[in-house]
Design a protein around this motif. Structure first.
Motif, PDB file in Angstrom:
ATOM      1  N   GLU A   1       0.823  -1.201   0.000  1.00 49.86           N
ATOM      2  CA  GLU A   1       0.000   0.000   0.000  1.00 49.86           C
ATOM      3  C   GLU A   1       0.860   1.256   0.000  1.00 49.86           C
ATOM      4  O   GLU A   1       0.526   2.242  -0.645  1.00 49.86           O
ATOM      5  CB  GLU A   1      -0.935  -0.007   1.212  1.00 49.86           C
ATOM      6  CG  GLU A   1      -2.037  -1.042   1.126  1.00 49.86           C
ATOM      7  CD  GLU A   1      -3.024  -0.915   2.263  1.00 49.86           C
ATOM      8  OE1 GLU A   1      -2.808  -0.047   3.141  1.00 49.86           O
ATOM      9  OE2 GLU A   1      -3.998  -1.664   2.286  1.00 49.86           O
ATOM     10  N   VAL A   2       1.981   1.227   0.741  1.00 54.14           N
ATOM     11  CA  VAL A   2       2.861   2.390   0.804  1.00 54.14           C
ATOM     12  C   VAL A   2       3.432   2.694  -0.573  1.00 54.14           C
ATOM     13  O   VAL A   2       3.587   3.861  -0.955  1.00 54.14           O
ATOM     14  CB  VAL A   2       4.005   2.150   1.816  1.00 54.14           C
ATOM     15  CG1 VAL A   2       5.010   3.292   1.782  1.00 54.14           C
ATOM     16  CG2 VAL A   2       3.441   1.998   3.215  1.00 54.14           C
ATOM     17  N   ILE A   3       3.739   1.660  -1.344  1.00 55.55           N
ATOM     18  CA  ILE A   3       4.287   1.843  -2.689  1.00 55.55           C
ATOM     19  C   ILE A   3       3.289   2.579  -3.579  1.00 55.55           C
ATOM     20  O   ILE A   3       3.665   3.377  -4.438  1.00 55.55           O
ATOM     21  CB  ILE A   3       4.663   0.478  -3.311  1.00 55.55           C
ATOM     22  CG1 ILE A   3       5.780  -0.174  -2.497  1.00 55.55           C
ATOM     23  CG2 ILE A   3       5.092   0.640  -4.758  1.00 55.55           C
ATOM     24  CD1 ILE A   3       6.133  -1.571  -2.936  1.00 55.55           C
ATOM     25  N   VAL A   4       2.004   2.330  -3.380  1.00 55.01           N
ATOM     26  CA  VAL A   4       0.963   3.012  -4.151  1.00 55.01           C
ATOM     27  C   VAL A   4       0.706   4.405  -3.576  1.00 55.01           C
ATOM     28  O   VAL A   4       0.560   5.384  -4.307  1.00 55.01           O
ATOM     29  CB  VAL A   4      -0.346   2.183  -4.147  1.00 55.01           C
ATOM     30  CG1 VAL A   4      -1.445   2.915  -4.896  1.00 55.01           C
ATOM     31  CG2 VAL A   4      -0.097   0.815  -4.758  1.00 55.01           C
ATOM     32  N   PHE A   5       0.673   4.489  -2.237  1.00 53.59           N
ATOM     33  CA  PHE A   5       0.349   5.738  -1.557  1.00 53.59           C
ATOM     34  C   PHE A   5       1.347   6.850  -1.852  1.00 53.59           C
ATOM     35  O   PHE A   5       0.962   7.977  -2.167  1.00 53.59           O
ATOM     36  CB  PHE A   5       0.330   5.499  -0.035  1.00 53.59           C
ATOM     37  CG  PHE A   5      -1.021   5.618   0.580  1.00 53.59           C
ATOM     38  CD1 PHE A   5      -1.823   4.515   0.752  1.00 53.59           C
ATOM     39  CD2 PHE A   5      -1.502   6.842   1.011  1.00 53.59           C
ATOM     40  CE1 PHE A   5      -3.067   4.611   1.335  1.00 53.59           C
ATOM     41  CE2 PHE A   5      -2.748   6.960   1.598  1.00 53.59           C
ATOM     42  CZ  PHE A   5      -3.534   5.835   1.761  1.00 53.59           C
ATOM     43  N   LEU A   6       2.628   6.539  -1.718  1.00 53.37           N
ATOM     44  CA  LEU A   6       3.642   7.586  -1.765  1.00 53.37           C
ATOM     45  C   LEU A   6       3.687   8.345  -3.087  1.00 53.37           C
ATOM     46  O   LEU A   6       3.749   9.587  -3.075  1.00 53.37           O
ATOM     47  CB  LEU A   6       5.014   6.999  -1.423  1.00 53.37           C
ATOM     48  CG  LEU A   6       5.221   6.647   0.052  1.00 53.37           C
ATOM     49  CD1 LEU A   6       6.603   6.047   0.274  1.00 53.37           C
ATOM     50  CD2 LEU A   6       5.029   7.867   0.948  1.00 53.37           C
ATOM     51  N   PRO A   7       3.689   7.668  -4.247  1.00 55.88           N
ATOM     52  CA  PRO A   7       3.691   8.441  -5.500  1.00 55.88           C
ATOM     53  C   PRO A   7       2.463   9.344  -5.646  1.00 55.88           C
ATOM     54  O   PRO A   7       2.572  10.472  -6.131  1.00 55.88           O
ATOM     55  CB  PRO A   7       3.710   7.356  -6.589  1.00 55.88           C
ATOM     56  CG  PRO A   7       4.262   6.153  -5.926  1.00 55.88           C
ATOM     57  CD  PRO A   7       3.783   6.221  -4.510  1.00 55.88           C
ATOM     58  N   ILE A   8       1.295   8.851  -5.215  1.00 59.19           N
ATOM     59  CA  ILE A   8       0.077   9.661  -5.301  1.00 59.19           C
ATOM     60  C   ILE A   8       0.192  10.867  -4.385  1.00 59.19           C
ATOM     61  O   ILE A   8      -0.139  12.001  -4.764  1.00 59.19           O
ATOM     62  CB  ILE A   8      -1.162   8.823  -4.930  1.00 59.19           C
ATOM     63  CG1 ILE A   8      -1.341   7.663  -5.896  1.00 59.19           C
ATOM     64  CG2 ILE A   8      -2.412   9.699  -4.928  1.00 59.19           C
ATOM     65  CD1 ILE A   8      -2.450   6.696  -5.510  1.00 59.19           C
ATOM     66  N   LEU A   9       0.670  10.636  -3.159  1.00 58.00           N
ATOM     67  CA  LEU A   9       0.838  11.722  -2.204  1.00 58.00           C
ATOM     68  C   LEU A   9       1.811  12.766  -2.732  1.00 58.00           C
ATOM     69  O   LEU A   9       1.537  13.969  -2.685  1.00 58.00           O
ATOM     70  CB  LEU A   9       1.340  11.174  -0.865  1.00 58.00           C
ATOM     71  CG  LEU A   9       1.662  12.203   0.223  1.00 58.00           C
ATOM     72  CD1 LEU A   9       0.395  12.930   0.663  1.00 58.00           C
ATOM     73  CD2 LEU A   9       2.328  11.529   1.420  1.00 58.00           C
ATOM     74  N   PHE A  10       2.940  12.309  -3.251  1.00 53.56           N
ATOM     75  CA  PHE A  10       3.964  13.215  -3.745  1.00 53.56           C
ATOM     76  C   PHE A  10       3.440  14.041  -4.917  1.00 53.56           C
ATOM     77  O   PHE A  10       3.590  15.262  -4.972  1.00 53.56           O
ATOM     78  CB  PHE A  10       5.197  12.415  -4.162  1.00 53.56           C
ATOM     79  CG  PHE A  10       6.423  13.256  -4.382  1.00 53.56           C
ATOM     80  CD1 PHE A  10       6.720  14.327  -3.557  1.00 53.56           C
ATOM     81  CD2 PHE A  10       7.289  12.977  -5.424  1.00 53.56           C
ATOM     82  CE1 PHE A  10       7.846  15.106  -3.750  1.00 53.56           C
ATOM     83  CE2 PHE A  10       8.421  13.745  -5.633  1.00 53.56           C
ATOM     84  CZ  PHE A  10       8.694  14.815  -4.792  1.00 53.56           C
ATOM     85  N   PHE A  11       2.788  13.389  -5.872  1.00 50.76           N
ATOM     86  CA  PHE A  11       2.216  14.072  -7.031  1.00 50.76           C
ATOM     87  C   PHE A  11       1.175  15.099  -6.585  1.00 50.76           C
ATOM     88  O   PHE A  11       1.131  16.224  -7.105  1.00 50.76           O
ATOM     89  CB  PHE A  11       1.581  13.039  -7.959  1.00 50.76           C
ATOM     90  CG  PHE A  11       0.828  13.627  -9.121  1.00 50.76           C
ATOM     91  CD1 PHE A  11       1.494  14.161 -10.215  1.00 50.76           C
ATOM     92  CD2 PHE A  11      -0.563  13.644  -9.121  1.00 50.76           C
ATOM     93  CE1 PHE A  11       0.793  14.704 -11.281  1.00 50.76           C
ATOM     94  CE2 PHE A  11      -1.271  14.178 -10.184  1.00 50.76           C
ATOM     95  CZ  PHE A  11      -0.585  14.711 -11.266  1.00 50.76           C
ATOM     96  N   SER A  12       0.360  14.750  -5.610  1.00 48.35           N
ATOM     97  CA  SER A  12      -0.720  15.626  -5.149  1.00 48.35           C
ATOM     98  C   SER A  12      -0.190  16.876  -4.460  1.00 48.35           C
ATOM     99  O   SER A  12      -0.713  17.974  -4.669  1.00 48.35           O
ATOM    100  CB  SER A  12      -1.655  14.861  -4.206  1.00 48.35           C
ATOM    101  OG  SER A  12      -2.223  13.738  -4.855  1.00 48.35           O
TER     102      SER A  12
END
Length: 211
Positions: free
Chosen positions: A2-13
């Motif tokens: 989940e962290v692997i998916v979460f982090l790129p989305i968080l960073f982009f946002s």
């Protein structure tokens, strides 16, 4: 996983959040972010050691939903026609973009539901997972940044709306202690009791739209 998916989305946002601040200021007459090379979507220009790295890591360690912030874009309100009012507009631009991204995620999910026959069950599941994270993270970021405590965007918006004398007192107090208050809320975990109710209210409304 989940962290692997979460982090790129968080960073982009959070990068888009800061870009929105710079773009709003630019359109209101302040080209400080542009001249300093910060009016860009290049993520390397927006990394903040605390907000982009330390805070998300801390949230993950203590079991809170991941959130954070990027390095603030430089803004000179005195280059805008109405500095105090326009700073409120610039501050609102960041959370507004996060809410817009959340709406986009919801609309794409709705389209996928309508056309689910064209996708395999596995692909549909992965796409939905990614979009659900995108929706939740961006709603969470918007709500977090709308907390009415400077230096968060909500504090800048309150300062823009208050009468001048009240705004000076409000900004004077939180300008000195606001960051400590925000960090205390994060470190004690109290921030989740502020953020989760409005976040789940918005997410719940999106979920009803998808039904």
């Amino acid at each position: 996983m989940e962290v692997i998916v979460f982090l790129p989305i968080l960073f982009f946002s959070i990068v888009l959040h800061e870009f929105a601040h710079g773009l709003a200021a630019y359109r209101l007459g302040d080209d400080t972010a542009y001249l300093s090379g910060r009016l860009t979507l290049n993520p390397l220009h927006h990394i903040d050691p605390i907000g982009t790295l330390a805070v998300p890591a801390l949230c993950w360690l203590i079991g809170m939903p991941l959130f954070g912030w990027a390095k603030p874009v430089p803004i000179n309100p005195m280059r805008m026609p109405s500095p105090r009012r326009d700073m409120g507009k610039v501050a609102f631009a960041g959370p507004a973009v996060n809410l817009l991204l959340a709406v986009v995620c919801v609309l794409v999910m709705k389209i996928l539901l309508v056309g689910q026959a064209f996708f395999s069950a596995r692909a549909l599941e992965q796409l939905f997972l990614f979009l659900q994270y995108g929706m939740f993270i961006n709603v969470f970021l918007a709500v977090f940044n709308l907390i009415p405590i400077p230096p968060l965007d909500g504090g800048r918006i309150v300062t823009a709306l208050l009468p001048l004398q009240a705004a000076l007192k409000y900004d004077g107090f939180f300008g000195r202690y606001g960051m400590y208050v925000v960090l205390a809320l994060i470190l004690t975990g109290a921030v989740k009791y502020i953020l989760l109710p409005p976040t789940m209210l918005v997410v719940g409304a999106f979920s009803k739209f998808l039904m």
